[in-house]
Design a protein around this motif. Structure first.
Motif, short mmCIF file in Angstrom:
data_model
loop_
_atom_site.label_atom_id
_atom_site.label_comp_id
_atom_site.label_asym_id
_atom_site.label_seq_id
_atom_site.Cartn_x
_atom_site.Cartn_y
_atom_site.Cartn_z
N GLN A 189 -8.73 -9.95 -1.32
CA GLN A 189 -8.03 -8.67 -1.31
C GLN A 189 -8.96 -7.57 -0.77
OE1 GLN A 189 -6.61 -7.31 -5.11
NE2 GLN A 189 -5.63 -5.53 -4.27
N SER A 243 -8.68 -5.42 2.88
CA SER A 243 -8.58 -3.96 2.89
C SER A 243 -9.75 -3.32 3.64
CB SER A 243 -8.49 -3.41 1.47
OG SER A 243 -9.72 -3.54 0.80
N GLN A 288 -3.60 3.01 2.61
CA GLN A 288 -3.46 1.55 2.52
C GLN A 288 -3.95 1.06 1.16
OE1 GLN A 288 -2.26 -0.80 5.05
NE2 GLN A 288 -2.13 -1.88 3.12
N THR A 317 -1.72 -0.65 -1.91
CA THR A 317 -2.10 -1.95 -2.45
C THR A 317 -2.28 -1.87 -3.96
OG1 THR A 317 -3.18 -2.54 -0.37
CG2 THR A 317 -3.82 -3.80 -2.32
N LEU A 342 1.91 -3.73 3.15
CA LEU A 342 1.23 -4.25 1.96
C LEU A 342 0.46 -5.49 2.31
CD1 LEU A 342 4.04 -3.77 -0.68
CD2 LEU A 342 2.07 -2.30 -0.28
N ARG A 343 -0.74 -5.58 1.80
CA ARG A 343 -1.58 -6.75 2.09
C ARG A 343 -1.68 -7.63 0.87
NH1 ARG A 343 -6.30 -3.68 5.39
NH2 ARG A 343 -5.01 -3.11 7.09
#
Length: 132
Positions: free
Chosen positions: A51, A55, A76, A80, A131-132
């Motif tokens: 994660q 990012s 961002q 998240t 969204l990651r």
């Protein structure tokens, strides 16, 4: 490859996705480390690293906006963190901003997404690949 990000996870080493080495006391790493091989704990540490990696941006890259999404790095990261179910205060602490600033940034994101609620904003952000 070297990447940078505004927030870092705790110090850790993960070897072959099977063993993790973490400090006994994160505030005083000179006290030693512990090896962990429990699959669930190691998998969580790998997920945290991934994660953080996703990012982050390559060293020297322009951090002001993501070319793919048009989002700033802080936007961002905020999306998240909020998508993971955190309240305004926790992302604020992690990003070094007040809960009021979190709400202000989220309001701006909702306006850009033409969303009337945070839930709708989350759905629209996910559909856009934000969204990651």
């Amino acid at each position: 490859m070297v990447r940078t990000c505004p927030t870092l996870p705790p110090r850790m080493l993960v070897l072959d996705r099977r063993v993790a080495v973490v400090p006994i006391d994160p505030a005083d790493t000179k006290r030693g480390a512990i090896c962990i091989s429990e699959a669930g704990v190691v998998a969580s540490m790998v997920a945290l690293f991934e994660q953080t990696w996703h990012s982050a941006v390559p060293l020297g890259a322009d951090r002001s906006k993501d070319a793919r999404t048009g989002l700033s790095t802080s936007e961002q990261e905020l999306l998240t963190l909020l998508a993971s179910g955190l309240t305004d205060e926790v992302p604020g602490r992690r990003l070094g901003i007040s809960a009021h600033s979190v709400r202000r940034q989220m309001s701006g994101l909702m306006e850009r997404l033409d969303a009337s609620s945070r839930f709708e904003a989350g759905l629209k952000a996910a559909r856009r690949g934000w969204l990651r």
